[in-house]
Design a protein around this motif. Structure first.
Motif, PDB file in Angstrom:
ATOM      1  N   VAL A  47      -1.484   4.561 -18.739  1.00  0.00           N
ATOM      2  CA  VAL A  47      -1.525   5.601 -17.717  1.00  0.00           C
ATOM      3  C   VAL A  47      -2.307   5.099 -16.504  1.00  0.00           C
ATOM      4  O   VAL A  47      -1.866   5.241 -15.364  1.00  0.00           O
ATOM      5  CB  VAL A  47      -2.136   6.905 -18.275  1.00  0.00           C
ATOM      6  CG1 VAL A  47      -2.300   7.950 -17.187  1.00  0.00           C
ATOM      7  CG2 VAL A  47      -1.293   7.433 -19.419  1.00  0.00           C
ATOM      8  N   ALA A  48      -3.438   4.466 -16.736  1.00  0.00           N
ATOM      9  CA  ALA A  48      -4.246   3.942 -15.641  1.00  0.00           C
ATOM     10  C   ALA A  48      -3.497   2.846 -14.886  1.00  0.00           C
ATOM     11  O   ALA A  48      -3.506   2.806 -13.650  1.00  0.00           O
ATOM     12  CB  ALA A  48      -5.568   3.409 -16.167  1.00  0.00           C
ATOM     13  N   ARG A  49      -2.845   1.980 -15.617  1.00  0.00           N
ATOM     14  CA  ARG A  49      -2.087   0.886 -14.988  1.00  0.00           C
ATOM     15  C   ARG A  49      -0.921   1.442 -14.171  1.00  0.00           C
ATOM     16  O   ARG A  49      -0.641   0.966 -13.067  1.00  0.00           O
ATOM     17  CB  ARG A  49      -1.581  -0.070 -16.069  1.00  0.00           C
ATOM     18  CG  ARG A  49      -0.851  -1.254 -15.535  1.00  0.00           C
ATOM     19  CD  ARG A  49      -1.815  -2.150 -14.801  1.00  0.00           C
ATOM     20  NE  ARG A  49      -1.065  -3.008 -13.909  1.00  0.00           N
ATOM     21  CZ  ARG A  49      -1.612  -3.839 -13.069  1.00  0.00           C
ATOM     22  NH1 ARG A  49      -2.919  -3.938 -12.998  1.00  0.00           N
ATOM     23  NH2 ARG A  49      -0.884  -4.582 -12.301  1.00  0.00           N
ATOM     24  N   LEU A  50      -0.245   2.438 -14.702  1.00  0.00           N
ATOM     25  CA  LEU A  50       0.860   3.054 -13.976  1.00  0.00           C
ATOM     26  C   LEU A  50       0.365   3.648 -12.659  1.00  0.00           C
ATOM     27  O   LEU A  50       0.991   3.463 -11.611  1.00  0.00           O
ATOM     28  CB  LEU A  50       1.537   4.135 -14.817  1.00  0.00           C
ATOM     29  CG  LEU A  50       2.624   4.921 -14.088  1.00  0.00           C
ATOM     30  CD1 LEU A  50       3.840   4.040 -13.810  1.00  0.00           C
ATOM     31  CD2 LEU A  50       3.022   6.140 -14.888  1.00  0.00           C
ATOM     32  N   PHE A  51      -0.759   4.361 -12.706  1.00  0.00           N
ATOM     33  CA  PHE A  51      -1.299   4.956 -11.493  1.00  0.00           C
ATOM     34  C   PHE A  51      -1.594   3.880 -10.457  1.00  0.00           C
ATOM     35  O   PHE A  51      -1.209   3.992  -9.293  1.00  0.00           O
ATOM     36  CB  PHE A  51      -2.570   5.758 -11.772  1.00  0.00           C
ATOM     37  CG  PHE A  51      -3.215   6.237 -10.515  1.00  0.00           C
ATOM     38  CD1 PHE A  51      -2.694   7.317  -9.832  1.00  0.00           C
ATOM     39  CD2 PHE A  51      -4.316   5.590  -9.994  1.00  0.00           C
ATOM     40  CE1 PHE A  51      -3.264   7.743  -8.635  1.00  0.00           C
ATOM     41  CE2 PHE A  51      -4.890   6.007  -8.808  1.00  0.00           C
ATOM     42  CZ  PHE A  51      -4.369   7.090  -8.133  1.00  0.00           C
ATOM     43  N   TYR A  52      -2.248   2.802 -10.867  1.00  0.00           N
ATOM     44  CA  TYR A  52      -2.595   1.724  -9.937  1.00  0.00           C
ATOM     45  C   TYR A  52      -1.335   1.096  -9.338  1.00  0.00           C
ATOM     46  O   TYR A  52      -1.253   0.859  -8.132  1.00  0.00           O
ATOM     47  CB  TYR A  52      -3.449   0.660 -10.631  1.00  0.00           C
ATOM     48  CG  TYR A  52      -3.978  -0.375  -9.674  1.00  0.00           C
ATOM     49  CD1 TYR A  52      -5.162  -0.159  -8.989  1.00  0.00           C
ATOM     50  CD2 TYR A  52      -3.291  -1.562  -9.448  1.00  0.00           C
ATOM     51  CE1 TYR A  52      -5.649  -1.106  -8.102  1.00  0.00           C
ATOM     52  CE2 TYR A  52      -3.765  -2.505  -8.566  1.00  0.00           C
ATOM     53  CZ  TYR A  52      -4.948  -2.275  -7.901  1.00  0.00           C
ATOM     54  OH  TYR A  52      -5.420  -3.211  -7.008  1.00  0.00           O
ATOM     55  N   ASP A  53      -0.342   0.835 -10.187  1.00  0.00           N
ATOM     56  CA  ASP A  53       0.908   0.237  -9.709  1.00  0.00           C
ATOM     57  C   ASP A  53       1.643   1.161  -8.748  1.00  0.00           C
ATOM     58  O   ASP A  53       2.187   0.712  -7.732  1.00  0.00           O
ATOM     59  CB  ASP A  53       1.817  -0.134 -10.876  1.00  0.00           C
ATOM     60  CG  ASP A  53       1.354  -1.368 -11.628  1.00  0.00           C
ATOM     61  OD1 ASP A  53       0.466  -2.100 -11.112  1.00  0.00           O
ATOM     62  OD2 ASP A  53       1.871  -1.611 -12.733  1.00  0.00           O
ATOM     63  N   THR A  60       2.068  -0.432  -0.122  1.00  0.00           N
ATOM     64  CA  THR A  60       2.659  -1.659   0.415  1.00  0.00           C
ATOM     65  C   THR A  60       4.165  -1.557   0.631  1.00  0.00           C
ATOM     66  O   THR A  60       4.719  -2.330   1.401  1.00  0.00           O
ATOM     67  CB  THR A  60       2.396  -2.844  -0.524  1.00  0.00           C
ATOM     68  OG1 THR A  60       3.050  -2.614  -1.770  1.00  0.00           O
ATOM     69  CG2 THR A  60       0.914  -3.072  -0.715  1.00  0.00           C
ATOM     70  N   GLY A  61       4.818  -0.653  -0.088  1.00  0.00           N
ATOM     71  CA  GLY A  61       6.262  -0.551   0.004  1.00  0.00           C
ATOM     72  C   GLY A  61       6.987  -1.594  -0.819  1.00  0.00           C
ATOM     73  O   GLY A  61       8.187  -1.764  -0.698  1.00  0.00           O
ATOM     74  N   LYS A  62       6.243  -2.317  -1.651  1.00  0.00           N
ATOM     75  CA  LYS A  62       6.825  -3.366  -2.490  1.00  0.00           C
ATOM     76  C   LYS A  62       6.586  -3.050  -3.952  1.00  0.00           C
ATOM     77  O   LYS A  62       5.608  -2.402  -4.308  1.00  0.00           O
ATOM     78  CB  LYS A  62       6.193  -4.713  -2.165  1.00  0.00           C
ATOM     79  CG  LYS A  62       6.431  -5.149  -0.738  1.00  0.00           C
ATOM     80  CD  LYS A  62       5.751  -6.454  -0.455  1.00  0.00           C
ATOM     81  CE  LYS A  62       5.929  -6.826   1.011  1.00  0.00           C
ATOM     82  NZ  LYS A  62       5.164  -8.007   1.356  1.00  0.00           N
ATOM     83  N   ASP A  63       7.469  -3.553  -4.799  1.00  0.00           N
ATOM     84  CA  ASP A  63       7.336  -3.367  -6.240  1.00  0.00           C
ATOM     85  C   ASP A  63       6.254  -4.309  -6.760  1.00  0.00           C
ATOM     86  O   ASP A  63       6.412  -5.531  -6.686  1.00  0.00           O
ATOM     87  CB  ASP A  63       8.673  -3.665  -6.915  1.00  0.00           C
ATOM     88  CG  ASP A  63       8.683  -3.342  -8.388  1.00  0.00           C
ATOM     89  OD1 ASP A  63       7.613  -3.067  -8.959  1.00  0.00           O
ATOM     90  OD2 ASP A  63       9.775  -3.365  -8.975  1.00  0.00           O
ATOM     91  N   PRO A  64       5.162  -3.778  -7.304  1.00  0.00           N
ATOM     92  CA  PRO A  64       4.070  -4.646  -7.772  1.00  0.00           C
ATOM     93  C   PRO A  64       4.452  -5.507  -8.975  1.00  0.00           C
ATOM     94  O   PRO A  64       3.793  -6.493  -9.270  1.00  0.00           O
ATOM     95  CB  PRO A  64       2.943  -3.670  -8.126  1.00  0.00           C
ATOM     96  CG  PRO A  64       3.588  -2.358  -8.272  1.00  0.00           C
ATOM     97  CD  PRO A  64       4.846  -2.378  -7.460  1.00  0.00           C
ATOM     98  N   ARG A  65       5.519  -5.152  -9.663  1.00  0.00           N
ATOM     99  CA  ARG A  65       5.949  -5.946 -10.818  1.00  0.00           C
ATOM    100  C   ARG A  65       6.593  -7.249 -10.403  1.00  0.00           C
ATOM    101  O   ARG A  65       6.745  -8.155 -11.212  1.00  0.00           O
ATOM    102  CB  ARG A  65       6.935  -5.149 -11.677  1.00  0.00           C
ATOM    103  CG  ARG A  65       6.341  -3.862 -12.241  1.00  0.00           C
ATOM    104  CD  ARG A  65       7.383  -3.039 -12.908  1.00  0.00           C
ATOM    105  NE  ARG A  65       8.358  -2.615 -11.899  1.00  0.00           N
ATOM    106  CZ  ARG A  65       9.468  -1.963 -12.155  1.00  0.00           C
ATOM    107  NH1 ARG A  65       9.785  -1.645 -13.375  1.00  0.00           N
ATOM    108  NH2 ARG A  65      10.287  -1.607 -11.183  1.00  0.00           N
ATOM    109  N   GLN A  66       6.979  -7.370  -9.148  1.00  0.00           N
ATOM    110  CA  GLN A  66       7.641  -8.579  -8.658  1.00  0.00           C
ATOM    111  C   GLN A  66       6.665  -9.707  -8.335  1.00  0.00           C
ATOM    112  O   GLN A  66       7.079 -10.816  -8.108  1.00  0.00           O
ATOM    113  CB  GLN A  66       8.478  -8.268  -7.407  1.00  0.00           C
ATOM    114  CG  GLN A  66       9.543  -7.230  -7.636  1.00  0.00           C
ATOM    115  CD  GLN A  66      10.540  -7.646  -8.698  1.00  0.00           C
ATOM    116  OE1 GLN A  66      10.937  -8.789  -8.777  1.00  0.00           O
ATOM    117  NE2 GLN A  66      10.937  -6.707  -9.545  1.00  0.00           N
ATOM    118  N   SER A  67       5.391  -9.428  -8.301  1.00  0.00           N
ATOM    119  CA  SER A  67       4.411 -10.473  -7.940  1.00  0.00           C
ATOM    120  C   SER A  67       3.907 -11.233  -9.126  1.00  0.00           C
ATOM    121  O   SER A  67       4.141 -11.006 -10.239  1.00  0.00           O
ATOM    122  CB  SER A  67       3.229  -9.861  -7.209  1.00  0.00           C
ATOM    123  OG  SER A  67       2.650  -8.820  -7.944  1.00  0.00           O
TER     124      SER A  67
END
Length: 67
Positions: A47-53, A60-67
């Protein structure tokens, strides 16, 4: 970039009225609450990770999973 997102998150928590990140915070919080109440979360750290992502994505307008 991660430090900058963290700093923005701290800023909105300390002074929500003065922060430019209010909308990102509210949107991330709303979606995170829906996820947490759905019963799909298997561990509290998810839950915490989802909120941060989500917050990072809205900022940023970017998918954080792509980095």
């Amino acid at each position: 970039m991660k430090n900058e997102i963290g700093e923005r998150l701290v800023q909105v928590l300390k002074a929500p009225e003065e922060s430019e990140c209010q909308e990102s915070f509210a949107r991330a919080m709303e979606l995170t609450k829906a996820y947490a109440s759905s019963g799909s979360a298997t561990h509290f750290s998810a839950v915490a990770r989802l909120f941060y992502d989500l917050f990072e994505m809205f900022e940023t307008g970017k998918d954080p999973r792509q980095s």
